[in-house]
Enzyme design. Structure first.
Site, mmCIF file in Angstrom:
data_model
loop_
_atom_site.group_PDB
_atom_site.id
_atom_site.type_symbol
_atom_site.label_atom_id
_atom_site.label_comp_id
_atom_site.label_asym_id
_atom_site.label_seq_id
_atom_site.Cartn_x
_atom_site.Cartn_y
_atom_site.Cartn_z
ATOM 1 N N TYR A 25 -5.089 1.913 7.867
ATOM 2 C CA TYR A 25 -4.111 0.940 7.393
ATOM 3 C C TYR A 25 -3.787 -0.162 8.402
ATOM 4 O O TYR A 25 -2.957 -1.013 8.132
ATOM 5 C CB TYR A 25 -2.834 1.605 6.882
ATOM 6 N N LYS A 32 11.092 3.865 0.722
ATOM 7 C CA LYS A 32 10.932 5.304 0.521
ATOM 8 C C LYS A 32 11.290 5.709 -0.914
ATOM 9 O O LYS A 32 12.209 5.161 -1.515
ATOM 10 C CB LYS A 32 11.862 6.061 1.488
ATOM 11 N N CYS A 40 3.733 47.099 -4.089
ATOM 12 C CA CYS A 40 3.743 48.236 -5.001
ATOM 13 C C CYS A 40 2.535 49.093 -4.661
ATOM 14 O O CYS A 40 1.445 48.587 -4.423
ATOM 15 C CB CYS A 40 3.653 47.726 -6.434
ATOM 16 N N CYS A 70 8.541 49.748 -8.009
ATOM 17 C CA CYS A 70 7.876 48.641 -8.695
ATOM 18 C C CYS A 70 8.484 48.469 -10.088
ATOM 19 O O CYS A 70 8.573 49.443 -10.845
ATOM 20 C CB CYS A 70 6.383 48.925 -8.803
ATOM 21 N N CYS A 97 5.709 49.578 -12.790
ATOM 22 C CA CYS A 97 5.166 50.927 -12.975
ATOM 23 C C CYS A 97 6.016 52.015 -12.324
ATOM 24 O O CYS A 97 5.710 53.201 -12.469
ATOM 25 C CB CYS A 97 3.732 50.997 -12.440
ATOM 26 N N GLU A 143 0.842 -1.203 0.000
ATOM 27 C CA GLU A 143 0.000 0.000 0.000
ATOM 28 C C GLU A 143 0.871 1.245 0.000
ATOM 29 O O GLU A 143 2.078 1.169 0.234
ATOM 30 C CB GLU A 143 -0.928 -0.023 1.219
ATOM 31 N N ASP A 145 1.783 10.442 3.457
ATOM 32 C CA ASP A 145 2.612 11.437 4.117
ATOM 33 C C ASP A 145 1.737 12.361 4.961
ATOM 34 O O ASP A 145 1.520 13.520 4.629
ATOM 35 C CB ASP A 145 3.388 12.236 3.059
ATOM 36 N N LYS A 171 2.649 4.677 1.266
ATOM 37 C CA LYS A 171 3.020 5.244 2.561
ATOM 38 C C LYS A 171 2.549 6.695 2.544
ATOM 39 O O LYS A 171 3.142 7.556 1.899
ATOM 40 C CB LYS A 171 4.530 5.177 2.785
ATOM 41 N N CYS A 193 -0.757 50.441 -12.079
ATOM 42 C CA CYS A 193 0.341 49.488 -12.278
ATOM 43 C C CYS A 193 -0.103 48.409 -13.276
ATOM 44 O O CYS A 193 -1.041 47.662 -13.011
ATOM 45 C CB CYS A 193 0.735 48.855 -10.951
HETATM 46 S S1 IVH Z 1 1.748 0.627 9.157
HETATM 47 C C1 IVH Z 1 3.766 -1.241 12.806
HETATM 48 N N1 IVH Z 1 1.018 1.581 6.867
HETATM 49 O O1 IVH Z 1 4.485 5.478 8.657
HETATM 50 C C2 IVH Z 1 3.746 -0.073 11.906
HETATM 51 N N2 IVH Z 1 2.179 3.023 8.338
HETATM 52 O O2 IVH Z 1 7.044 4.659 10.362
HETATM 53 C C3 IVH Z 1 2.392 0.425 11.675
HETATM 54 N N3 IVH Z 1 2.461 5.290 7.473
HETATM 55 O O3 IVH Z 1 3.840 6.591 11.814
HETATM 56 C C4 IVH Z 1 2.333 1.411 10.610
HETATM 57 N N4 IVH Z 1 1.428 4.988 5.581
HETATM 58 O O4 IVH Z 1 2.098 7.207 10.151
HETATM 59 C C5 IVH Z 1 1.644 1.852 8.025
HETATM 60 N N5 IVH Z 1 0.280 2.298 4.798
HETATM 61 C C6 IVH Z 1 0.879 2.559 5.947
HETATM 62 C C7 IVH Z 1 1.404 3.812 6.241
HETATM 63 C C8 IVH Z 1 2.065 4.018 7.453
HETATM 64 C C9 IVH Z 1 2.049 5.855 6.341
HETATM 65 C C10 IVH Z 1 3.217 6.008 8.519
HETATM 66 C C11 IVH Z 1 2.603 5.923 9.872
HETATM 67 C C12 IVH Z 1 3.694 5.622 10.842
HETATM 68 C C13 IVH Z 1 4.910 5.609 9.988
HETATM 69 C C14 IVH Z 1 5.708 4.374 10.354
#
Ligand code: IVH
Length: 709
Positions: A241, A334, A448, A430, A433, A122, A126, A124, A454
Site C-alpha cells: 500500500y 474505521k 466425555c 456427559c 450418554c 483502499e 487488519d 484498511k 455416546c
Molecule cells: S498507509 C503514513 N494504507 O494502518 C501511513 N496503512 O495506522 C502509512 N494499514 O500500521 C500507512 N491498511 O499497518 C496504510 N491501506 C493501508 C492500510 C494501512 C492497513 C495499517 C498499517 C499501519 C496502520 C496505520
C-alpha cells in the site's frame, strides 16, 4: 511426481533450464496468489520446484538469492536483529463519524487551497505493517514496523511468503521494459485469509498446539517465529500500500506522480495490491466508498477494520506534510467493531467428535457485523468461570475474524444484579450418554469418556465422515444424520453404505423426496471411490488432520499396510507425525470396535490407494543393523561452541552410536548438546522440555557406550 534423471545436464544447459523453471514458477505463483486462478495442480507445481532444487544441487553455482528454492529451508535464526527504517513507518489518524469525514476533507482542501481533491481510497487491512527492501530488483530485507523508527528483521520468514516477489520484473504501463529503482522499499500489510486461518487453527488444535484468536494474531505470531520452516507452513499473504525509501535517480521510466499510479506500478512489478482500490473526489466520494466497502466487508476473504483515504497526488501530499507521527494527507475511517450486546438465554454444553465438552451460550438473536448470531462459544469450562457468564446476563458478543462468535464479557450491570442466577456448574456427566466426563491434568478441555456409545460423539463422527473434506457425501448433513440415527437406520459409518437397500424408509424421512433420495444415494455411491488420504481423515482419529492423513496415505500406500506396519516407531518417520499422534493411531487401530468398523467399511469401499510407499518408511539394511545401537532413533541437535571436539566429530560420534543430528530443535528432538554461548536452540529446548546435555555429559555418555561395547 517428478523423478530425477540419472545423469545431470551440463552447466550451460542446466542454467537455461533453471532460468526457465524460475520464470515458470514465478508465473504460477502469481496465478495462484494474485489471480486466484491456478493452472497447475499442487503436484505439478511441486514437480517444478523439485526439478529446480535438483538442478541447483547438481550445480550449486546456479543457486541465487532470489531462487524460489530459497524460500524455505533456511536455518532458524538465533534472535531478531533490529532494523533502522530509512524513513519512519508512521501511523494513521482515525476518523469515526460523518462529521469527522467532512472536517478531514475541509482541512485538506483548505491546506491545498483548492475546491475539490482527488483521493486514492483502499481498505484498511487488519494485519501487520511490514517493510520490504529490494536492491537491484532483488528482495534483500523484510522488517516489522516496531516503534516506527526501528523494527525487527524478519527476512527469513518473509522469504517464505509466496505472493511476495523475490525478484521484481521491470515493466512500464505501456508494457515496455524499464529499469527498476536501484533501491526501493515497499510497505504493506501482512495478513492471513479467514479461510486459511480457520484451517490453520484446526491443524494447530489437532496437533495440540496454540490456537490463535484471530487472523491478525496468527499472522503476527507467524512472523515472530525464529524457525522459517514454521513460517513456511503458515498461509501468509501480503498487500502493498505504499513506498518507503526509494532511489529513483537511475530510473529510466517516469516515476509515478500519484498514489494510484504507484499502486498500479507496484502491481506490474509483481506485488499484490487490493482490487478494492479506487480513486474518488470529495467527501461524497469518500462516503460512497466507505459504504460500498462496508457492504462487502463480510464477503471479503480477509479482515479489514476500516478504509483508508489518501490524497492522490504526491505533490499535494508533500505540501500537506505531517502532524506529529501521522500524515495530514491520509486518514483511516474505521468501521464499528463487530460486537453487539444481547441476552444469554441459557448455557448448554456440546459434545464434540472426540468427546470434547464445549460450553455454548444460547443467545437472543442479535446482528453482529451483518450476521445474525444465536449461539456463541464459551470455549471451555475455565473460560465460563473466569468470565462468570450466567443465564439471563447481558453480554457483549464478538465476531473475531469470522470465527465462531464468542462471548467477550458480561456487562457490569449484570454482574451487579442481586438476583443473579447460579454460577456455571462443572460438567461431571456427559449430557448425551451419561458417561463420566474427565479432564486430564494440564488440559483445558474436559471430555466425555463414552466413545462410540455416546450418541453425540457418534453423530459428530458421522458428520465428519461425510463432510466435504473427508468422504464428501453431498446431502448427508447433520439434519439427515440426526434423522437416520433417530430412525435407527444407521449406527456406524459402514451403515451409510447399506442405505441403498432402505430406499423406502429414506422416502419417509422429513424433506426427502424421490429426487433428494436419488441424489443422496448417488453421492454415497460416488464416495466409495475416494482417496485413501480422505478416508483416513474421515475416520476422525484424534490429532490426525487432513494434511497428515494425506501424508500417511502417501507413505503407507494402503490401509492394510498402515494398519499392520504402523508401529509407534515407524509412524514417526512420516513427516508431521510426533509421538502423541503415532500413539493415537496405534490405539485407534488396536481397538476391536474400530477393527470391525474398518472391515465392514472396506467391504463397501473401493479406495484409490497410492501406488507405492515412499522409501523413507522402509528400514534399509544399514538402519536395521543400527537398530540395536544405544542412540538408535534419537535425534540430536548441537548448539553453541564445543571446546573438546569439533561439530563434525560430535556428529560422527552420535551417528556411530546410531543417532541422527538435526539442525533445529523440535518436539522430535531427543537431546540438545549445548556448548558455550548456546542461544535460541537452547531456549527452545528448554521451552519444549527437551533433554539438554553439556559437553562433559555428552562425552561421558559416549565413553559409557564405548566401555559397554
Ligand atoms: S498507509 C503514513 N494504507 O494502518 C501511513 N496503512 O495506522 C502509512 N494499514 O500500521 C500507512 N491498511 O499497518 C496504510 N491501506 C493501508 C492500510 C494501512 C492497513 C495499517 C498499517 C499501519 C496502520 C496505520
Amino acid at each position: 511426481m517428478w523423478s530425477a534423471p540419472t545423469v545431470a545436464p551440463e552447466l550451460a544447459i542446466a542454467k537455461k533450464r533453471v532460468e526457465s523453471l524460475r520464470q515458470d514458477i514465478a508465473y504460477h505463483d502469481r496465478l495462484y496468489y494474485q489471480k486466484d486462478a491456478p493452472e497447475l495442480s499442487d503436484a505439478d507445481y511441486d514437480a517444478l520446484i523439485h526439478e529446480l532444487r535438483w538442478l541447483e544441487e547438481q550445480h550449486p553455482t546456479l543457486v541465487t538469492l532470489d531462487s524460489p528454492t530459497q524460500r524455505v529451508g533456511g536455518q532458524p535464526i538465533a534472535g531478531f536483529k533490529p532494523v533502522q527504517h530509512k524513513l519512519p513507518m508512521l501511523s494513521l489518524n482515525n476518523l469515526f463519524s460523518p462529521e469527522d469525514l467532512i472536517q478531514f476533507d475541509r482541512r485538506v482542501r483548505e491546506g491545498l487551497a483548492v475546491d475539490e481533491v482527488e483521493y486514492a481510497v483502499e481498505p484498511k487491512f487488519d494485519g501487520l505493517a511490514i517493510s520490504l527492501v529490494y536492491e537491484q530488483g532483488v528482495f534483500v530485507q523484510a522488517a516489522t514496523r516496531g516503534d516506527g523508527a526501528t523494527g525487527e528483521n524478519i527476512t527469513h520468514n518473509i522469504k517464505t511468503v509466496r505472493d511476495i516477489p523475490l525478484r521484481v520484473a521491470a515493466t512500464e504501463a505501456d508494457g515496455s521494459e524499464s529499469s527498476i529503482p536501484d533501491y526501493f522499499e515497499v510497505r504493506g500489510e501482512l495478513l492471513m485469509y479467514r479461510q486459511d486461518f480457520l484451517k490453520l487453527n484446526e491443524q494447530q488444535a489437532e496437533r495440540g498446539e496454540k490456537v490463535f484468536a484471530n487472523p491478525r494474531n496468527a499472522a503476527a505470531g507467524s512472523v515472530r517465529q525464529l524457525d522459517p520452516m514454521i513460517a513456511a507452513r503458515r498461509p501468509l499473504r501480503f498487500f502493498a500500500y505504499a513506498l518507503g525509501a526509494c532511489d529513483w535517480s537511475d530510473y529510466s521510466g517516469k516515476p509515478p506522480a500519484t498514489h494510484s499510479a504507484l499502486l498500479n506500478q507496484l502491481k506490474r512489478w509483481g506485488f499484490p495490491v487490493s482490487d478494492l482500490r479506487d480513486t474518488v473526489k470529495g467527501a461524497e466520494g469518500l462516503t460512497a466508498f466507505y459504504e460500498r466497502v462496508y457492504r462487502q466487508r463480510s464477503q471479503l476473504p480477509f479482515d479489514i477494520d476500516g478504509v483508508v483515504y489518501k490524497v492522490n497526488r504526491f505533490d499535494e501530499q508533500q505540501r500537506l506534510g505531517f502532524v506529529s507521527r501521522a500524515p495530514r494527507f491520509a486518514i483511516a475511517h474505521k468501521y464499528p467493531p463487530e460486537e453487539a450486546i444481547t441476552e444469554v438465554l441459557n448455557i448448554e454444553v456440546q459434545v464434540g467428535r472426540t468427546g470434547a465438552i464445549t460450553p455454548v451460550a444460547r443467545l437472543a438473536p442479535v446482528n453482529v457485523g451483518g450476521v445474525v448470531v444465536t449461539n456463541a462459544t464459551l470455549h471451555n469450562e475455565d473460560e465460563v468461570l473466569r468470565k462468570d457468564v450466567r443465564a439471563r446476563d447481558m453480554v457483549v458478543v464478538r465476531r473475531a475474524g469470522d470465527v465462531i462468535p464468542e462471548v467477550a464479557r458480561v456487562l457490569p450491570e449484570s454482574l451487579l444484579r442481586p438476583d443473579r442466577s447460579a454460577p456455571f456448574q462443572l460438567v461431571k456427566e456427559c449430557p448425551a450418554c451419561g458417561s463420566p466426563v474427565v479432564r486430564l491434568e494440564g488440559e483445558a478441555i474436559a471430555r466425555c469418556t463414552g466413545g462410540v456409545i455416546c450418541p453425540a460423539q457418534r453423530k459428530q463422527a458421522l458428520s465428519h465422515f461425510a463432510s466435504r473434506r473427508a468422504m464428501n457425501i453431498d446431502g448427508l448433513g447433520e439434519k439427515i444424520i440426526d434423522q437416520l440415527l433417530e430412525a435407527d437406520m444407521i449406527h456406524t459409518a459402514a451403515d451409510i453404505y447399506t442405505l441403498k437397500h432402505k430406499r423406502d424408509q429414506l422416502l419417509h424421512l422429513e424433506r426427502m423426496a424421490e429426487k433428494s433420495v436419488d441424489n443422496l444415494l448417488t453421492a454415497i455411491e460416488e464416495s466409495r471411490h475416494r482417496s485413501l488420504g480422505r478416508f483416513i481423515f474421515a475416520l476422525g482419529i484424534r490429532h490426525v488432520g487432513e494434511a497428515t492423513a494425506k501424508q500417511l496415505a502417501h507413505s503407507f500406500g494402503t490401509l492394510e499396510s498402515l494398519q499392520n506396519e504402523g508401529s509407534v516407531e515407524v509412524l514417526q518417520r512420516v513427516s508431521d507425525v510426533g509421538p502423541v499422534m503415532a500413539q493415537a493411531l496405534v490405539d485407534f487401530f488396536q481397538r476391536s470396535e474400530n477393527q470391525k468398523l474398518l472391515k465392514e467399511l472396506t467391504a463397501h469401499l473401493c479406495l484409490e490407494e497410492s501406488a507405492a510407499k515412499v522409501p523413507a518408511l522402509e528400514i534399509d539394511a544399514n538402519e536395521a543393523a543400527s537398530a540395536h545401537l544405544p542412540f538408535y532413533g534419537w535425534t540430536f541437535v548441537l548448539t553453541g561452541s564445543l571446546s573438546q571436539l569439533t561439530r563434525d566429530e560430535a556428529k560422527a560420534l552420535i551417528e556411530h552410536a546410531g543417532g541422527k543430528v538435526a539442525g533445529s530443535v523440535s518436539k522430535k528432538t531427543r537431546v540438545v548438546v549445548a556448548g558455550d554461548e548456546a542461544g535460541s536452540k537452547l531456549d527452545k529446548a528448554q521451552s519444549l522440555g527437551v533433554e539438554v546435555w553439556d559437553e562433559t555429559q555428552f562425552l561421558e555418555k559416549i565413553k559409557a557406550i564405548d566401555n559397554n561395547q
